[in-house]
Design a protein around this motif. Structure first.
Motif, PDB file in Angstrom:
ATOM      1  N   GLU A 143       0.812  -1.213   0.000  1.00 48.75           N
ATOM      2  CA  GLU A 143       0.000   0.000   0.000  1.00 48.75           C
ATOM      3  C   GLU A 143       0.850   1.269   0.000  1.00 48.75           C
ATOM      4  O   GLU A 143       0.388   2.324  -0.432  1.00 48.75           O
ATOM      5  N   THR A 144       2.072   1.172   0.488  1.00 51.57           N
ATOM      6  CA  THR A 144       2.941   2.352   0.554  1.00 51.57           C
ATOM      7  C   THR A 144       4.189   2.181  -0.310  1.00 51.57           C
ATOM      8  O   THR A 144       5.195   2.854  -0.100  1.00 51.57           O
ATOM      9  N   GLY A 154      -0.912  -5.084  -5.600  1.00 58.08           N
ATOM     10  CA  GLY A 154      -1.600  -3.813  -5.446  1.00 58.08           C
ATOM     11  C   GLY A 154      -0.682  -2.605  -5.360  1.00 58.08           C
ATOM     12  O   GLY A 154      -1.135  -1.501  -5.038  1.00 58.08           O
ATOM     13  N   MET A 155       0.606  -2.787  -5.637  1.00 56.49           N
ATOM     14  CA  MET A 155       1.513  -1.642  -5.634  1.00 56.49           C
ATOM     15  C   MET A 155       1.122  -0.626  -6.709  1.00 56.49           C
ATOM     16  O   MET A 155       0.621  -1.000  -7.771  1.00 56.49           O
ATOM     17  N   LYS A 156       1.360   0.650  -6.424  1.00 50.39           N
ATOM     18  CA  LYS A 156       1.245   1.669  -7.448  1.00 50.39           C
ATOM     19  C   LYS A 156       2.354   1.459  -8.479  1.00 50.39           C
ATOM     20  O   LYS A 156       3.506   1.196  -8.108  1.00 50.39           O
ATOM     21  N   VAL A 157       2.016   1.586  -9.753  1.00 54.23           N
ATOM     22  CA  VAL A 157       2.991   1.422 -10.831  1.00 54.23           C
ATOM     23  C   VAL A 157       3.170   2.776 -11.517  1.00 54.23           C
ATOM     24  O   VAL A 157       2.190   3.438 -11.869  1.00 54.23           O
ATOM     25  N   TRP A 192      -0.048   9.587  -2.774  1.00 49.78           N
ATOM     26  CA  TRP A 192      -0.480   8.210  -2.534  1.00 49.78           C
ATOM     27  C   TRP A 192       0.163   7.630  -1.274  1.00 49.78           C
ATOM     28  O   TRP A 192       0.105   6.424  -1.038  1.00 49.78           O
ATOM     29  N   ASN A 193       0.801   8.475  -0.481  1.00 49.67           N
ATOM     30  CA  ASN A 193       1.437   8.036   0.775  1.00 49.67           C
ATOM     31  C   ASN A 193       2.516   6.980   0.555  1.00 49.67           C
ATOM     32  O   ASN A 193       2.720   6.095   1.391  1.00 49.67           O
ATOM     33  N   ILE A 194       3.225   7.096  -0.563  1.00 47.58           N
ATOM     34  CA  ILE A 194       4.300   6.149  -0.862  1.00 47.58           C
ATOM     35  C   ILE A 194       5.553   6.515  -0.064  1.00 47.58           C
ATOM     36  O   ILE A 194       5.952   7.676  -0.027  1.00 47.58           O
ATOM     37  N   ASN A 195       6.177   5.511   0.568  1.00 48.86           N
ATOM     38  CA  ASN A 195       7.442   5.742   1.270  1.00 48.86           C
ATOM     39  C   ASN A 195       8.548   4.794   0.815  1.00 48.86           C
ATOM     40  O   ASN A 195       9.693   4.922   1.243  1.00 48.86           O
ATOM     41  N   THR A 196       8.201   3.834  -0.051  1.00 48.63           N
ATOM     42  CA  THR A 196       9.178   2.857  -0.543  1.00 48.63           C
ATOM     43  C   THR A 196       9.055   2.754  -2.056  1.00 48.63           C
ATOM     44  O   THR A 196       7.942   2.734  -2.590  1.00 48.63           O
TER      45      THR A 196
END
Length: 218
Positions: free
Chosen positions: A29-30, A63-66, A136-140
């Motif tokens: 999710e992140t 479900g990772m953002k691409v 998208w609150n991505i940290n990784t």
């Protein structure tokens, strides 16, 4: 809805001078799966059709953002543009209209996936990439693409400087070795690749492989 513990991926990784059995936890999710310069203008199709294709499929399944980055150096400015000059493209007419990338059919972007043009080796420099990821609150970031000695490497540095944990899948790239750096006795296959991976794993982030990622997502 409460999340299952199996949503968290335990990924084997490599970091220079760390313990041999090192794992990191990946929360899909992140986490964003970032494809750097994987369009057909400069990608290595052997790597695209095998390691990158299978890794992208696994990332989508979790479900990772691409996110796709592509090189748009032809469309960044006028005749005094240093980026155009350093690539020996002075003869091309510059405009502000970016190129439209084409991708191998196996890694075609699907609806909802971001496709971001860049004009520098660092995909964070002068683009909306950082803003997009933070919304998208991505940290990784899990990064793949081309080349290890160029845009992929510099984009990973940009990710680190923007406070992302970054993991490169080291078999989902090539170093585009110079002929005098190829060495079959070298553990990385060549001195250029050896140096760039050691620098990366010392100061920038972790590396892993497509096979380790696939196994971890099973």
């Amino acid at each position: 809805m409460q999340r299952s513990e199996f949503d968290i991926i335990q990924l084997p990784v490599r970091k220079y001078n760390s313990e041999p059995d090192l794992h990191v936890q990946i929360d899909p999710e992140t986490t964003a799966f970032l494809l750097v310069d994987c369009d057909e203008s400069g990608a290595d199709n052997k790597i695209v059709e095998k390691q990158i294709h299978t890794s992208l499929r696994a990332a989508r399944k979790t479900g990772m953002k691409v996110v796709y980055l592509y090189n748009a150096i032809f469309g960044i400015g006028g005749p005094n543009d240093v980026t155009t000059r350093i690539h020996g493209l002075d003869h091309l007419e510059n405009s502000w209209k970016p190129l439209i990338p084409t991708f191998n059919r196996l890694i075609q972007p699907i609806e909802g996936e971001a496709i971001i043009p860049k004009s520098h080796k660092d995909g964070f420099n002068g683009t909306m990439l950082d803003y997009y990821l933070k919304t998208w609150n991505i940290n990784t970031i899990m990064a793949v693409g081309f080349h290890l000695k160029s845009c992929l490497f510099h984009t990973c540095i940009g990710a680190r400087h923007n406070n992302y944990r970054v993991i490169m899948l080291r078999d989902c790239t090539n170093s585009n070795e110079f002929s005098d750096t190829v060495d079959s006795t070298n553990p990385e296959g060549g001195w250029l690749r050896f140096v760039f991976l050691r620098i990366y794993e010392t100061d920038i982030g972790y590396t892993s492989t497509s096979s380790d990622f696939l196994e971890a997502t099973r």
